[in-house]
Design an enzyme around this catalytic site. Sequence first.
Site, mmCIF file in Angstrom:
data_model
loop_
_atom_site.group_PDB
_atom_site.id
_atom_site.type_symbol
_atom_site.label_atom_id
_atom_site.label_comp_id
_atom_site.label_asym_id
_atom_site.label_seq_id
_atom_site.Cartn_x
_atom_site.Cartn_y
_atom_site.Cartn_z
ATOM 1 N N GLY A 53 0.835 -1.205 0.000
ATOM 2 C CA GLY A 53 0.000 0.000 0.000
ATOM 3 C C GLY A 53 0.862 1.243 0.000
ATOM 4 O O GLY A 53 1.981 1.235 0.526
ATOM 5 N N HIS A 90 -1.733 -16.092 49.826
ATOM 6 C CA HIS A 90 -0.460 -16.567 50.366
ATOM 7 C C HIS A 90 -0.331 -18.059 50.131
ATOM 8 O O HIS A 90 -1.287 -18.787 50.371
ATOM 9 C CB HIS A 90 -0.376 -16.272 51.859
HETATM 10 P P1 FAD Z 1 4.903 -4.650 12.564
HETATM 11 O O1 FAD Z 1 4.623 -5.761 13.485
HETATM 12 O O2 FAD Z 1 6.313 -4.445 12.139
HETATM 13 O O3 FAD Z 1 3.976 -4.870 11.287
HETATM 14 C C1 FAD Z 1 4.031 -4.032 10.177
HETATM 15 C C2 FAD Z 1 3.447 -4.787 8.997
HETATM 16 O O4 FAD Z 1 3.310 -3.877 7.908
HETATM 17 C C3 FAD Z 1 4.336 -5.921 8.497
HETATM 18 O O5 FAD Z 1 3.590 -7.098 8.417
HETATM 19 C C4 FAD Z 1 4.822 -5.448 7.116
HETATM 20 O O6 FAD Z 1 4.976 -6.517 6.195
HETATM 21 C C5 FAD Z 1 3.670 -4.552 6.704
HETATM 22 N N1 FAD Z 1 4.047 -3.522 5.726
HETATM 23 C C6 FAD Z 1 5.094 -2.664 5.756
HETATM 24 N N2 FAD Z 1 5.047 -1.814 4.711
HETATM 25 C C7 FAD Z 1 3.935 -2.142 4.001
HETATM 26 C C8 FAD Z 1 3.326 -1.615 2.831
HETATM 27 N N3 FAD Z 1 3.843 -0.547 2.207
HETATM 28 N N4 FAD Z 1 2.213 -2.206 2.364
HETATM 29 C C9 FAD Z 1 1.669 -3.281 2.996
HETATM 30 N N5 FAD Z 1 2.192 -3.811 4.131
HETATM 31 C C10 FAD Z 1 3.297 -3.230 4.626
HETATM 32 N N6 FAD Z 1 7.022 -6.400 21.539
HETATM 33 C C11 FAD Z 1 6.343 -6.742 22.652
HETATM 34 O O7 FAD Z 1 5.459 -5.993 23.079
HETATM 35 N N7 FAD Z 1 6.612 -7.893 23.320
HETATM 36 C C12 FAD Z 1 7.580 -8.742 22.918
HETATM 37 O O8 FAD Z 1 7.797 -9.783 23.539
HETATM 38 C C13 FAD Z 1 8.321 -8.413 21.755
HETATM 39 N N8 FAD Z 1 9.291 -9.226 21.320
HETATM 40 C C14 FAD Z 1 9.968 -8.905 20.175
HETATM 41 C C15 FAD Z 1 10.995 -9.743 19.761
HETATM 42 C C16 FAD Z 1 11.720 -9.442 18.623
HETATM 43 C C17 FAD Z 1 12.824 -10.376 18.173
HETATM 44 C C18 FAD Z 1 11.394 -8.283 17.872
HETATM 45 C C19 FAD Z 1 12.138 -7.965 16.609
HETATM 46 C C20 FAD Z 1 10.381 -7.435 18.282
HETATM 47 C C21 FAD Z 1 9.674 -7.734 19.457
HETATM 48 N N9 FAD Z 1 8.678 -6.889 19.932
HETATM 49 C C22 FAD Z 1 8.001 -7.216 21.081
HETATM 50 C C23 FAD Z 1 8.319 -5.647 19.242
HETATM 51 C C24 FAD Z 1 7.052 -5.861 18.403
HETATM 52 O O9 FAD Z 1 7.272 -6.921 17.498
HETATM 53 C C25 FAD Z 1 6.690 -4.596 17.655
HETATM 54 O O10 FAD Z 1 6.606 -3.511 18.556
HETATM 55 C C26 FAD Z 1 5.367 -4.751 16.941
HETATM 56 O O11 FAD Z 1 5.408 -5.819 16.035
HETATM 57 C C27 FAD Z 1 4.980 -3.457 16.211
HETATM 58 O O12 FAD Z 1 3.769 -3.641 15.577
HETATM 59 P P2 FAD Z 1 3.373 -2.808 14.275
HETATM 60 O O13 FAD Z 1 2.011 -3.259 13.908
HETATM 61 O O14 FAD Z 1 3.618 -1.379 14.498
HETATM 62 O O15 FAD Z 1 4.422 -3.249 13.154
#
Ligand code: FAD
Length: 477
Positions: free
Chosen positions: A122, A450
Amino acid sequence: MAQQFDVVVIGAGPGGYVAAIRAAQLGLKTAVIEKWRSGDGKPVFGGTCLNVGCIPSKALLDSSHRFHEAAHGLAVHGIGAREVTIDVPAMLKRKRRIVDQLTGGIAGLFKANGVTALAGSGRLLAGRRVEFSAHDGTVETIDAANVILATGSAPIEIPAAPFGGPIVDSAGALEFDAVPRRLGVVGAGVIGLELGSVWARIGAEVVVIEALPDFLLAVDRQVSKDALKILRAQGLDIRLNARVTATEVGEGGVGVTYVEGEEEKRAEFDRLIVAVGRRPVTAGLLAPDCGVNLEERGFVHVNEHCATDMPGVYAIGDIVRGPMLAHKAMEEGVMVAERIAGRKTQLNYDGIPAIIYTHPEIAWVGPGEQQLKAAGQEFKAGVFPFAASGRALAANDAVGIVKLLTDAADDRVLGCHIVGPGAADLVQQVVIAMEFGASAEDIALTVFGHPTLSEAVHEAALAALGHAIHIPNRKPR
Ligand code: FAD
Ligand code: NAD
């Protein structure tokens, strides 16, 4: 004619998929665009968190913890276990099964809620139109009354250790097909400590190279010092004030040159994980005339309700300010969907817990002592060590502390920082207390079962008031 939706969400990570489901629940005609696809070309929902983040890392943390307990933690209970072995491919297979189950579940939830899922990329155009480029190469423009940007984040790469071969990011570190004999980790942050722990527990010698002289800067100093001692005692060789200056990839692994303090050092590793933070993914997302502005480090500029500078366009999760956490992204998704539906929902950014899933866990909400001092806030601190918790001792898990911080003027709970068994769930109790504006006295007057680990929170509240029962008080009141 272009397809029309009340809400188009770009990105189906925890922020985007939750926003889409909530918007559909509220009767809004909703589409979500996701570009992630599986090896066989099918769309994959759940973003970083479900695919290469929260869930797979916790699956490996659980497996490796069980191995470590079985190999080293049972004798004290009088249990003999000979020849405890680890089958890494089986451990990875279990992790993949969990990921598949959960990501498939999101597809089911979209269907059940009537969310239209579009597989492809998108891009936001002017006038709240969205360009959708499907994986099959077709491109169409969609009219959206509202757009929610939720494209998440990606690992930061550093010039001294570019990804490739034995140098991997967090996603690569979830896929090692064998235990590295020597593992280097750059960055003693959340990922470095969690994934360093996974491989250390099942036999890797782990060295963690951290640039800052202080360990876990966001955590209360007393708690982070305790955590550092505990993790070092587990065998994680954490080097502070150390900066990688060069890497050299060879046949058997990678040579790393780093400066620790003033001294240049060199180490050889089979693998090197670089986990020095993540950056927002916005490249190619915004047409120049779409009306949305970025901030300095590439984050989308939003107000406290996640509204961008373009009316009707919102941004949530890792692409906007605030902690990069799945639960923060999800709650922003709910807030935005509800505000689009005309509700006045708000998110309390002071009440977002953070957890590091080491063993013991490190968890906190609100400021620590050093932040309160810097802000000139008068406070009281109540500390309770798990060494005095009957339940923690019974479980042979009696390390760490609960530290509760309260307003010196009115006793209101300001924060809580914990290292110790069950910290993730204990801090949640304090988050609820804070949401209700509770004081230490409110917690003190609450009956806790407890023997439970929760009693440590109760005792920390009593300690803040000066009359803990199970530890001596500095000045009993
Ligand atoms: P994301 O999860 O990054 O999702 C974004 C999505 O957008 C992706 O699927 C991507 O493919 C899609 N996308 C990007 N650009 C486009 C486009 N132009 N068109 C269509 N689709 C697109 N957080 C916690 O709270 N607890 C945890 O235990 C934790 N563990 C983690 C462990 C690891 C190893 C990592 C790397 C992160 C961890 N996190 C954790 C952080 C957490 O994963 C992120 O904060 C969270 O996934 C953010 O969510 P989001 O929806 O903003 O983005
Ligand atoms: P982080 O910000 O937690 O830690 C990065 C660490 O690397 C910091 O301590 C920083 O000082 C250090 N660093 C930066 N540059 C360096 C360099 N050149 N050399 C050595 N050290 C350097 O970032 P992360 O661990 O990569 O995690 C990224 C994000 O993912 C975090 O914001 C976190 O919130 C999220 N995450 C959350 C969880 C969880 O909630 N349990 C788990 C994993 C990731």
